[in-house]
Design a protein around this motif. Structure first.
Motif, PDB file in Angstrom:
ATOM      1  N   PRO A  10       8.583   0.409  16.623  1.00 16.69           N
ATOM      2  CA  PRO A  10       7.847  -0.026  15.427  1.00 16.69           C
ATOM      3  C   PRO A  10       6.815  -1.096  15.792  1.00 16.69           C
ATOM      4  O   PRO A  10       6.858  -2.207  15.293  1.00 16.69           O
ATOM      5  N   THR A  11       5.889  -0.724  16.674  1.00 13.94           N
ATOM      6  CA  THR A  11       4.974  -1.739  17.208  1.00 13.94           C
ATOM      7  C   THR A  11       3.572  -1.676  16.610  1.00 13.94           C
ATOM      8  O   THR A  11       2.672  -2.357  17.075  1.00 13.94           O
ATOM      9  N   ALA A  12       3.366  -0.831  15.618  1.00 14.65           N
ATOM     10  CA  ALA A  12       2.037  -0.779  14.993  1.00 14.65           C
ATOM     11  C   ALA A  12       2.229  -0.502  13.510  1.00 14.65           C
ATOM     12  O   ALA A  12       3.325  -0.141  13.072  1.00 14.65           O
ATOM     13  N   ASP A  13       1.132  -0.655  12.758  1.00 20.05           N
ATOM     14  CA  ASP A  13       1.240  -0.418  11.309  1.00 20.05           C
ATOM     15  C   ASP A  13       1.411   1.062  11.000  1.00 20.05           C
ATOM     16  O   ASP A  13       1.804   1.427   9.892  1.00 20.05           O
ATOM     17  N   SER A  14       1.083   1.903  11.965  1.00 21.37           N
ATOM     18  CA  SER A  14       1.174   3.346  11.728  1.00 21.37           C
ATOM     19  C   SER A  14       1.444   4.065  13.038  1.00 21.37           C
ATOM     20  O   SER A  14       1.037   3.600  14.105  1.00 21.37           O
ATOM     21  N   PHE A  15       2.110   5.194  12.969  1.00 17.17           N
ATOM     22  CA  PHE A  15       2.166   6.083  14.128  1.00 17.17           C
ATOM     23  C   PHE A  15       0.812   6.761  14.250  1.00 17.17           C
ATOM     24  O   PHE A  15       0.062   6.852  13.274  1.00 17.17           O
ATOM     25  N   ALA A  62       8.204   2.436   9.760  1.00 23.35           N
ATOM     26  CA  ALA A  62       8.459   3.485  10.761  1.00 23.35           C
ATOM     27  C   ALA A  62       9.483   4.479  10.212  1.00 23.35           C
ATOM     28  O   ALA A  62       9.288   5.697  10.287  1.00 23.35           O
ATOM     29  N   ALA A  63      10.567   3.949   9.635  1.00 21.07           N
ATOM     30  CA  ALA A  63      11.592   4.841   9.086  1.00 21.07           C
ATOM     31  C   ALA A  63      10.998   5.681   7.950  1.00 21.07           C
ATOM     32  O   ALA A  63      11.262   6.895   7.862  1.00 21.07           O
ATOM     33  N   ALA A  64      10.182   5.046   7.098  1.00 21.45           N
ATOM     34  CA  ALA A  64       9.569   5.791   5.990  1.00 21.45           C
ATOM     35  C   ALA A  64       8.669   6.902   6.518  1.00 21.45           C
ATOM     36  O   ALA A  64       8.655   8.022   5.990  1.00 21.45           O
ATOM     37  N   GLN A  65       7.932   6.620   7.595  1.00 23.39           N
ATOM     38  CA  GLN A  65       7.073   7.671   8.169  1.00 23.39           C
ATOM     39  C   GLN A  65       7.905   8.822   8.716  1.00 23.39           C
ATOM     40  O   GLN A  65       7.547   9.990   8.571  1.00 23.39           O
ATOM     41  N   LEU A  66       9.015   8.492   9.363  1.00 23.82           N
ATOM     42  CA  LEU A  66       9.847   9.557   9.940  1.00 23.82           C
ATOM     43  C   LEU A  66      10.394  10.463   8.842  1.00 23.82           C
ATOM     44  O   LEU A  66      10.398  11.688   8.976  1.00 23.82           O
ATOM     45  N   LEU A  67      10.809   9.839   7.735  1.00 20.39           N
ATOM     46  CA  LEU A  67      11.305  10.649   6.614  1.00 20.39           C
ATOM     47  C   LEU A  67      10.158  11.458   6.010  1.00 20.39           C
ATOM     48  O   LEU A  67      10.310  12.650   5.709  1.00 20.39           O
ATOM     49  N   ALA A 281      -2.602  14.327   6.711  1.00 22.67           N
ATOM     50  CA  ALA A 281      -2.234  12.914   6.524  1.00 22.67           C
ATOM     51  C   ALA A 281      -2.011  12.546   5.058  1.00 22.67           C
ATOM     52  O   ALA A 281      -1.128  11.734   4.755  1.00 22.67           O
ATOM     53  N   GLU A 282      -2.791  13.105   4.168  1.00 18.55           N
ATOM     54  CA  GLU A 282      -2.698  12.662   2.759  1.00 18.55           C
ATOM     55  C   GLU A 282      -1.297  12.822   2.164  1.00 18.55           C
ATOM     56  O   GLU A 282      -0.756  11.860   1.612  1.00 18.55           O
ATOM     57  N   PRO A 283      -0.688  13.983   2.274  1.00 20.51           N
ATOM     58  CA  PRO A 283       0.674  14.095   1.716  1.00 20.51           C
ATOM     59  C   PRO A 283       1.687  13.207   2.437  1.00 20.51           C
ATOM     60  O   PRO A 283       2.627  12.714   1.800  1.00 20.51           O
ATOM     61  N   VAL A 284       1.492  12.991   3.735  1.00 26.88           N
ATOM     62  CA  VAL A 284       2.403  12.099   4.465  1.00 26.88           C
ATOM     63  C   VAL A 284       2.275  10.684   3.883  1.00 26.88           C
ATOM     64  O   VAL A 284       3.273  10.014   3.608  1.00 26.88           O
ATOM     65  N   GLN A 285       1.045  10.250   3.658  1.00 22.93           N
ATOM     66  CA  GLN A 285       0.826   8.899   3.110  1.00 22.93           C
ATOM     67  C   GLN A 285       1.477   8.755   1.739  1.00 22.93           C
ATOM     68  O   GLN A 285       2.089   7.732   1.438  1.00 22.93           O
ATOM     69  N   ALA A 286       1.346   9.792   0.926  1.00 23.92           N
ATOM     70  CA  ALA A 286       1.931   9.728  -0.425  1.00 23.92           C
ATOM     71  C   ALA A 286       3.456   9.598  -0.328  1.00 23.92           C
ATOM     72  O   ALA A 286       4.072   8.802  -1.040  1.00 23.92           O
ATOM     73  N   VAL A 288       5.205   8.410   2.201  1.00 26.31           N
ATOM     74  CA  VAL A 288       5.556   7.091   2.748  1.00 26.31           C
ATOM     75  C   VAL A 288       5.554   6.064   1.619  1.00 26.31           C
ATOM     76  O   VAL A 288       6.470   5.242   1.505  1.00 26.31           O
ATOM     77  N   GLN A 289       4.547   6.116   0.761  1.00 26.22           N
ATOM     78  CA  GLN A 289       4.476   5.172  -0.361  1.00 26.22           C
ATOM     79  C   GLN A 289       5.721   5.279  -1.237  1.00 26.22           C
ATOM     80  O   GLN A 289       6.279   4.276  -1.669  1.00 26.22           O
ATOM     81  N   GLU A 290       6.140   6.518  -1.495  1.00 24.55           N
ATOM     82  CA  GLU A 290       7.351   6.716  -2.318  1.00 24.55           C
ATOM     83  C   GLU A 290       8.560   6.052  -1.669  1.00 24.55           C
ATOM     84  O   GLU A 290       9.312   5.341  -2.334  1.00 24.55           O
ATOM     85  N   TYR A 291       8.748   6.277  -0.368  1.00 27.37           N
ATOM     86  CA  TYR A 291       9.900   5.671   0.309  1.00 27.37           C
ATOM     87  C   TYR A 291       9.817   4.148   0.284  1.00 27.37           C
ATOM     88  O   TYR A 291      10.832   3.465   0.142  1.00 27.37           O
ATOM     89  N   LEU A 292       8.601   3.630   0.399  1.00 30.77           N
ATOM     90  CA  LEU A 292       8.474   2.174   0.470  1.00 30.77           C
ATOM     91  C   LEU A 292       8.637   1.501  -0.889  1.00 30.77           C
ATOM     92  O   LEU A 292       8.905   0.300  -0.948  1.00 30.77           O
ATOM     93  N   THR A 293       8.485   2.275  -1.967  1.00 36.28           N
ATOM     94  CA  THR A 293       8.677   1.654  -3.280  1.00 36.28           C
ATOM     95  C   THR A 293      10.162   1.458  -3.584  1.00 36.28           C
ATOM     96  O   THR A 293      10.512   0.788  -4.536  1.00 36.28           O
TER      97      THR A 293
END
Ligand code: AQP
Length: 329
Positions: A10-15, A62-67, A281-286, A288-293
């Motif tokens: 988890p060394t950057a803001d994004s993979f 990182a975990a949210a991106q993986l999911l 990328a767009e659906p992945v970003q959406a 990730v936002q859901e997981y982070l909320t």
């Protein structure tokens, strides 16, 4: 089912797209065929200095991106490395089994310590591949899906497993690297002979970057002074990388793309790659936002993952301690 272990820092803001195509896409696919253990390796991250709050945030992201990319906690064990103490317990034993010269030959350490100055590098950065060996061996993994840059570390892991088995009796599965040729090494957009890498941040294609910025990066990607769209890594590294990326994102073989783009310009190739990347990328970003909320839900997934991981890794650590002569009672 054969077992898989892999990790990401988890060394950057994004993979970036290199992490995804080189490793994470295989992680997702292997859920169908393997028993999978996947880790956000925060202990590896602190081999270079990290701001504590930023590190904790990036671990969640990182975990949210993986999911968001398709890991399913029902079909894989997703956990944070520092929540499983067996990794560091085993790591010490592995360190005592590794030759100093052997560890000194790791090219990633040489590269990374050169960048920061060898004297300022941590001992943790030096022993990084040994902790990685412990990560893998703790789960008795058969296969390790990674990019080409990890091949040497995997070879060290195999050597350590074999050495331990020879010295103390059969204990570890000797793992095989799982490296797909076509995506083993994705290149930087501005320096197409260098690996796309978090430490060369100008030329990455980040999954969570604003898509407009990614489109701009693709449009200004370095190519060459010819006009022909042809795959030729040696003489046309930039164009070849763009073709490779489009081929992977669209799942169309490169020769078919060469035909499709015969007589067309680099601008067309870049526009189409930009569109394919944005669509990915767009659906992945959406998601990730859901997981982070809902950080509580995310933490629950990670807690359950850590419990499952500990069940496996603790057994290995106990066996190893016993064999080495450490266990009392
Ligand atoms: N360019 C790449 N092409 C293919 N695979 C890649 N990987 C990384 N870069 C590429 C693979 O991604 C997984 C996660 O790697 P990591 O957490 O070790 O990330 P990293 O190596 O720190 O990522 P970078 O971007 O490569 O950063 P630095 O600057 O540290 O070198 C691994 O399986 C890796 O092979």
């Amino acid at each position: 089912k054969p077992r898989v272990l892999s990790g990401i820092q988890p060394t950057a803001d994004s993979f970036h797209i290199g992490n995804y195509l080189g490793a994470l896409r295989q992680w997702v696919r292997m859920q169908d065929t393997h028993e999978c253990f996947y880790s956000v390796v925060d202990l590896h991250a602190i081999t270079v200095e990290q701001d504590p709050a930023v590190l904790r945030h990036r671990t969640r992201v990182a975990a949210a991106q993986l999911l968001a990319l398709g890991l399913d906690p029902e079909r894989c064990t997703l956990f944070v490395q520092s929540q499983v103490p067996a990794h560091t317990q085993l790591s010490w034993v592995m360190e005592c089994l590794t030759g100093f010269g052997e560890a000194s030959r790791m090219t990633q350490f040489k590269d990374k310590s050169q960048r920061g100055g060898a004297d300022r590098s941590s001992v943790g950065l030096f022993t990084y591949p040994i902790l990685q060996a412990a990560d893998i061996l703790a789960y008795q993994a058969d296969a390790v899906p990674v990019g080409e840059d990890q091949r040497q570390h995997l070879e060290l892991t195999r050597n350590l497993a074999q050495r331990f088995n020879a010295r103390y009796g059969p204990t570890f599965v000797v793992p095989e690297p799982y490296i797909l040729k076509s995506t083993a090494k994705i290149y930087d957009l501005t320096e197409p002979r260098a690996k796309m890498s978090k430490s060369l941040p100008g030329g990455t294609l980040d999954l969570l970057a604003p898509v407009k910025a990614s489109v701009k990066r693709i449009k200004s990607a370095v190519t060459d002074t010819e006009r022909e769209i042809r795959y030729d890594e040696e003489n046309k590294p930039g164009v070849s990388n763009l073709l490779g990326l489009l081929s992977e994102l669209r799942e169309v073989p490169i020769p078919a793309l060469e035909q499709e783009y015969a007589g067309r310009g680099y601008g067309d190739l870049k526009s189409d790659l930009a569109a394919a990347f944005v669509a990915f990328a767009e659906p992945v970003q959406a998601r990730v936002q859901e997981y982070l909320t809902d950080p509580a839900a995310l933490d629950k997934v990670l807690d359950l993952g850590a419990q499952r991981a500990r069940q496996v890794a603790d057994v290995t650590a106990a066996t190893v301690y016993e064999k080495v002569g450490l266990a009392v009672g």
